[in-house]
Design a protein around this motif. Sequence first.
Motif, PDB file in Angstrom:
ATOM      1  N   UNK A  93       0.949  -1.043   0.087  1.00 58.20           N
ATOM      2  CA  UNK A  93      -0.391  -0.277   0.254  1.00 58.20           C
ATOM      3  C   UNK A  93       0.843   1.467   0.033  1.00 58.20           C
ATOM      4  N   UNK A  94       2.069   1.484   0.864  1.00 60.23           N
ATOM      5  CA  UNK A  94       2.987   2.394   0.747  1.00 60.23           C
ATOM      6  C   UNK A  94       3.526   2.268  -0.556  1.00 60.23           C
ATOM      7  N   UNK A  95       4.025   3.223  -1.460  1.00 60.87           N
ATOM      8  CA  UNK A  95       4.619   2.923  -3.023  1.00 60.87           C
ATOM      9  C   UNK A  95       6.190   4.278  -2.542  1.00 60.87           C
ATOM     10  N   UNK A  96       7.358   4.009  -2.642  1.00 60.80           N
ATOM     11  CA  UNK A  96       8.057   4.875  -2.927  1.00 60.80           C
ATOM     12  C   UNK A  96       7.955   5.156  -4.374  1.00 60.80           C
ATOM     13  N   UNK A  97       8.517   6.810  -4.037  1.00 64.74           N
ATOM     14  CA  UNK A  97       8.500   7.360  -5.128  1.00 64.74           C
ATOM     15  C   UNK A  97       9.351   7.101  -6.413  1.00 64.74           C
ATOM     16  N   UNK A  98       9.134   7.423  -7.561  1.00 64.54           N
ATOM     17  CA  UNK A  98      10.208   6.688  -8.823  1.00 64.54           C
ATOM     18  C   UNK A  98      11.496   6.780  -8.689  1.00 64.54           C
ATOM     19  N   UNK A  99      11.716   8.140  -8.118  1.00 67.70           N
ATOM     20  CA  UNK A  99      13.511   8.229  -8.505  1.00 67.70           C
ATOM     21  C   UNK A  99      14.018   7.653  -7.155  1.00 67.70           C
ATOM     22  N   UNK A 100      12.820   6.893  -6.015  1.00 65.77           N
ATOM     23  CA  UNK A 100      13.516   6.258  -5.073  1.00 65.77           C
ATOM     24  C   UNK A 100      13.926   5.028  -5.369  1.00 65.77           C
ATOM     25  N   UNK A 101      12.520   4.511  -6.039  1.00 65.21           N
ATOM     26  CA  UNK A 101      12.765   3.057  -6.763  1.00 65.21           C
ATOM     27  C   UNK A 101      13.153   2.606  -7.539  1.00 65.21           C
ATOM     28  N   UNK A 102      14.177   3.915  -8.802  1.00 69.46           N
ATOM     29  CA  UNK A 102      15.073   3.467  -9.574  1.00 69.46           C
ATOM     30  C   UNK A 102      15.835   3.597  -9.080  1.00 69.46           C
ATOM     31  N   UNK A 103      16.674   3.850  -7.459  1.00 69.03           N
ATOM     32  CA  UNK A 103      18.192   4.287  -6.768  1.00 69.03           C
ATOM     33  C   UNK A 103      17.641   2.562  -6.216  1.00 69.03           C
ATOM     34  N   UNK A 104      17.100   1.925  -6.645  1.00 64.96           N
ATOM     35  CA  UNK A 104      16.962   0.655  -5.302  1.00 64.96           C
ATOM     36  C   UNK A 104      17.316  -0.113  -6.218  1.00 64.96           C
ATOM     37  N   UNK A 105      16.412  -0.245  -8.010  1.00 64.15           N
ATOM     38  CA  UNK A 105      17.059  -1.156  -8.831  1.00 64.15           C
ATOM     39  C   UNK A 105      18.414  -1.052  -9.016  1.00 64.15           C
ATOM     40  N   UNK A 106      18.467   0.703  -9.489  1.00 60.88           N
ATOM     41  CA  UNK A 106      19.954   0.493  -9.853  1.00 60.88           C
ATOM     42  C   UNK A 106      21.138  -0.227  -8.210  1.00 60.88           C
ATOM     43  N   UNK A 107      21.245   0.265  -7.325  1.00 61.43           N
ATOM     44  CA  UNK A 107      21.490  -0.586  -6.694  1.00 61.43           C
ATOM     45  C   UNK A 107      21.611  -1.981  -6.394  1.00 61.43           C
ATOM     46  N   UNK A 108      20.891  -2.824  -6.403  1.00 61.28           N
ATOM     47  CA  UNK A 108      20.308  -4.476  -6.500  1.00 61.28           C
ATOM     48  C   UNK A 108      20.893  -4.638  -7.957  1.00 61.28           C
ATOM     49  N   UNK A 109      21.190  -3.836  -9.192  1.00 63.29           N
ATOM     50  CA  UNK A 109      21.734  -4.810  -9.848  1.00 63.29           C
ATOM     51  C   UNK A 109      23.301  -5.410  -9.949  1.00 63.29           C
ATOM     52  N   UNK A 110      23.423  -6.359  -9.521  1.00 60.28           N
ATOM     53  CA  UNK A 110      24.240  -6.887  -9.238  1.00 60.28           C
ATOM     54  C   UNK A 110      25.003  -7.394  -9.832  1.00 60.28           C
ATOM     55  N   UNK A 111      24.259  -8.435 -11.316  1.00 56.25           N
ATOM     56  CA  UNK A 111      24.324  -9.033 -11.645  1.00 56.25           C
ATOM     57  C   UNK A 111      25.920  -8.951 -12.613  1.00 56.25           C
ATOM     58  N   UNK A 112      26.537 -10.438 -12.304  1.00 59.92           N
ATOM     59  CA  UNK A 112      28.428  -9.903 -13.057  1.00 59.92           C
ATOM     60  C   UNK A 112      29.001 -11.304 -13.295  1.00 59.92           C
ATOM     61  N   UNK A 113      29.786 -11.587 -14.384  1.00 53.23           N
ATOM     62  CA  UNK A 113      30.174 -12.581 -14.435  1.00 53.23           C
ATOM     63  C   UNK A 113      30.822 -13.121 -12.731  1.00 53.23           C
ATOM     64  N   UNK A 114      30.903 -14.456 -12.776  1.00 52.91           N
ATOM     65  CA  UNK A 114      31.198 -14.595 -11.106  1.00 52.91           C
ATOM     66  C   UNK A 114      33.106 -16.020 -11.527  1.00 52.91           C
ATOM     67  N   UNK A 115      33.030 -15.170 -10.832  1.00 51.11           N
ATOM     68  CA  UNK A 115      34.420 -16.139 -10.819  1.00 51.11           C
ATOM     69  C   UNK A 115      34.805 -17.227 -11.257  1.00 51.11           C
ATOM     70  N   UNK A 116      35.545 -18.646 -11.729  1.00 45.87           N
ATOM     71  CA  UNK A 116      35.673 -19.915 -11.939  1.00 45.87           C
ATOM     72  C   UNK A 116      37.017 -19.999 -10.896  1.00 45.87           C
ATOM     73  N   UNK A 117      37.341 -19.335 -10.128  1.00 46.55           N
ATOM     74  CA  UNK A 117      38.577 -19.715  -9.210  1.00 46.55           C
ATOM     75  C   UNK A 117      38.304 -19.847  -7.817  1.00 46.55           C
ATOM     76  N   UNK A 118      38.283 -20.473  -6.684  1.00 39.87           N
ATOM     77  CA  UNK A 118      38.025 -20.432  -5.427  1.00 39.87           C
ATOM     78  C   UNK A 118      38.398 -19.043  -4.386  1.00 39.87           C
ATOM     79  N   UNK A 119      38.019 -18.916  -3.329  1.00 35.13           N
ATOM     80  CA  UNK A 119      37.813 -17.770  -2.541  1.00 35.13           C
ATOM     81  C   UNK A 119      38.963 -17.394  -2.428  1.00 35.13           C
TER      82      UNK A 119
END
Length: 194
Positions: free
Chosen positions: A27-53
């Motif tokens: 029922x409570x919606x964030x302003x579009x500007x804040x939703x966009x900031x969240x989407x950008x912060x959570x866009x963490x897709x990246x290739x994973x390394x193929x080596x151990x930690x």
Amino acid sequence: VDDMFDAFRMLLHRLADEPDAWDRADVVRLPERQQEQRRAANATAAPLPDHLLHEPLVARARAQPAAAAVIADGRTLDYAELLARAGRVARWLRAHGCGAGEPVGVVMEKGWEQPVAVLGVLLAGGCYVPVDLNQPAARRLAMLDDAAVRFALTQAAHAADAAAGRTVLAVDDLEGGADPPEPVPVSPDAAAFD
């Protein structure tokens, strides 16, 4: 503050105008500007390394053995000493039957021993379980039980009470060093810590 007030105002209007709003979870919606900031912060897709930690650290230790690796409690360990001590921990774990992916408790106070222990567990193919010594004893033991820990690494000052009922190694009691044992086949998808 303006966004918060606007969201509150919109919530009141929505509750007044839409009877089903009282039952909705969103029922409570964030302003579009804040939703966009969240989407950008959570866009963490990246290739994973193929080596151990731990593999990049081992490579750095071999390339720059004299460089400072750990500075703690007025003590500095260079990469050569860190790798040698961790190799000794790994050999001890393997000699005592620690298997690939097996959880190993790291029950310690902050200090140079922690990175030695963690690297040693990873070199042995295990999965480290960090347990804070500031936890009440019953809580520590419950955490170790929940993770099915058979081996615990600690400091000599805590060896008697760090992990009752388990095989315990005081990392600071290990003298000298050793090259890491041959790598244990561990999938890059396997957990490094629990």
